[in-house]
Design a protein around this motif. Structure first.
Motif, PDB file in Angstrom:
ATOM      1  N   GLY A   1       0.825  -1.190   0.000  1.00 10.79           N
ATOM      2  CA  GLY A   1       0.000   0.000   0.000  1.00 10.79           C
ATOM      3  C   GLY A   1       0.860   1.239   0.000  1.00 10.79           C
ATOM      4  N   HIS A   2       0.178   2.375  -0.128  1.00  7.74           N
ATOM      5  CA  HIS A   2       0.874   3.658  -0.069  1.00  7.74           C
ATOM      6  C   HIS A   2       0.554   4.273   1.275  1.00  7.74           C
TER       7      HIS A   2
ATOM      8  N   VAL B   1       5.323   5.688  -1.036  1.00  6.69           N
ATOM      9  CA  VAL B   1       6.506   4.887  -0.705  1.00  6.69           C
ATOM     10  C   VAL B   1       6.369   3.530  -1.391  1.00  6.69           C
TER      11      VAL B   1
ATOM     12  N   PRO C   1      10.554  -1.231  -0.347  1.00  8.22           N
ATOM     13  CA  PRO C   1      11.891  -0.753   0.016  1.00  8.22           C
ATOM     14  C   PRO C   1      12.966  -1.465  -0.789  1.00  8.22           C
TER      15      PRO C   1
ATOM     16  N   LYS D   1      12.778   5.221   6.538  1.00  9.54           N
ATOM     17  CA  LYS D   1      11.784   5.024   7.598  1.00  9.54           C
ATOM     18  C   LYS D   1      12.389   4.171   8.694  1.00  9.54           C
TER      19      LYS D   1
ATOM     20  N   THR E   1      14.263   1.179   6.770  1.00  9.88           N
ATOM     21  CA  THR E   1      14.103   0.902   5.343  1.00  9.88           C
ATOM     22  C   THR E   1      14.416   2.158   4.533  1.00  9.88           C
TER      23      THR E   1
ATOM     24  N   ARG F   1       6.966   8.135  -3.540  1.00 13.48           N
ATOM     25  CA  ARG F   1       5.745   7.934  -4.308  1.00 13.48           C
ATOM     26  C   ARG F   1       5.550   9.117  -5.256  1.00 13.48           C
TER      27      ARG F   1
END
Lengths: 273, 273
Positions: free
Chosen positions: A94-95, B1, B4, B85, B110, B115
């Motif tokens: 997901g975002h 995002v 990762p 993150k 990560t 995005r």
């Protein structure tokens, strides 16, 4: 609950969860802590129903029930397993807060031993305190056994005295809601009363089972408001959860109680389950 | 995002977290989502201060600052890293909600790409909606970037229209608090006003940086109550977070706004950070 001696993730025997997972990122998921007795999960159907209901409310895609049943049965069959815990997260992807569509939920299943507690807690009862932390109102999450449990962690951190078994939590309006890990019943005029859980608190499986079974055993029940000061007028007070069954409360804020007939009824029912 | 392309757990390059961990079990932890710009983390000191403050409030043992700095710098140096993150959990261990004493916190770090979002969201502004979900009052957790984010997940699930960039959340008293992933500012009579976050909401690093920097740029700021209806009287409204910097709000509930001088100030400041 001691360190697990069995762990499966999505059915694979491993204790390594691939991250990121929304369970870790956001507490985006649910869990069930189940008692295994001689290889069988007590109140399994109620746990599965609660989990399915939680999935529906949070919009999590539930795993196949037959798959869950098989995995839980296998965990409960591990020699010595007394606690089977299932963490079900929305999955990975997901975002940010918006999940990807049609995520597959992640299943983290563990089998563990039972934490040792004094036998007298079941017989003579427990000493209970009042927590300072107030549970916030959140109807969207009330009743659910979800993974956002910082309120409980903070409340449980308020005391370290091992002689105090549990802390009772109030809501912001001063109403009693539940313990950090238990639900609470108080008997008034023969009626087993437990607080409503429509604004906060966890609707325990044992609480639900007793609300259904006690009336059949001749004990009327009611869900209604209870304030701490009301407890002084209760003939008995007891705590419930899926692992402990029912503990009589022996003392709360200087008021003492003797274990009564209702908690003994409850304990007898638990042995049948 | 996006997914990762670098992941480290307690300094080891791996994406496999050993469970159980209190972060997964209870959301018992904190996180920081940081913007990496050309290998450098923007507002790093503020992220570290917020994290340390969160650790203090939750009673989590903070990692060595020098260790954190080194690990974050290494993650930010990964080619293409735009988002670093850090999830910091209380660690593994304890009896239920009660943590074992002196747990070592778990660090899940990560590095990811950013995005993609329309450039016009920074220039012309974004369309914003009001969420139905109300944030519950919980002073013990208010302001913290903790891992109990189901309220945000549910609020973000209220809409799917990609043309709506953000949803604004109110508290149970009808006061505006923040967006699902942003803080909100509204300019009244030249003063950049943002809601207090002492009962719910997340105190964003970008919000804090702007509250400090805008007055030095000649823009007075204030933390005070804002209700949705008040926005019609604002000369400009904008949203902030560590990744986006600042987005002007172009439309909210039929009221339109033009990007104003304050959000342009804010955006200019972000480019300097």
């Amino acid at each position: 609950v001691s360190a697990p001696f069995g762990c499966w993730i999505d059915g694979v025997p491993t204790d390594r969860l691939r991250v990121p997972d929304r369970g870790l990122e956001f507490g985006d998921g649910l869990y069930e802590t189940m008692a295994a007795v001689a290889g069988r999960v007590r109140l399994l159907e109620r746990h599965l129903v609660r989990l399915a209901h939680g999935c529906e409310r949070l919009g999590i895609k539930p795993p196949e029930p037959s798959l869950l049943r098989a995995e839980i049965a296998a965990a409960a069959a591990v020699p010595g397993a007394a606690v089977v815990k299932l963490v079900l997260t929305r999955g990975a992807g997901g975002h940010g807060y918006a999940p990807a569509p049609r995520l597959a939920a992640t299943r983290v299943l563990t089998a563990s031993g039972l934490r040792a507690r004094p036998a007298e807690w079941w017989h003579a009862g427990v000493v209970v305190r009042r927590c300072d932390l107030r549970l916030g109102d959140q109807p969207a999450l009330a009743g659910l056994k979800h993974l956002n449990r910082l309120e409980q962690v903070l409340a449980r951190a308020e005391w370290t005295d091992p002689a105090i078994a549990e802390g009772l939590l109030l809501d912001v309006h001063g109403r009693m809601v539940c313990g950090t890990m238990t639900n609470v019943f108080a008997v008034f005029d023969g009626v087993a009363v437990t607080p409503r859980l429509d604004r906060c608190g966890v609707a325990g499986v044992m609480r639900g089972a007793l609300l259904d079974a006690l009336p059949r055993a001749g004990v009327p029940v009611a869900e209604r408001e209870v304030r701490p000061a009301d407890l002084a007028g209760a003939s008995e007070v007891f705590l419930t959860n899926a692992l402990i069954g029912a503990w009589p409360v022996r003392e709360f804020e200087g008021v003492t109680f003797a274990p009564g007939t209702v908690v003994r009824h409850a304990q007898a029912l638990v042995t049948e389950w």
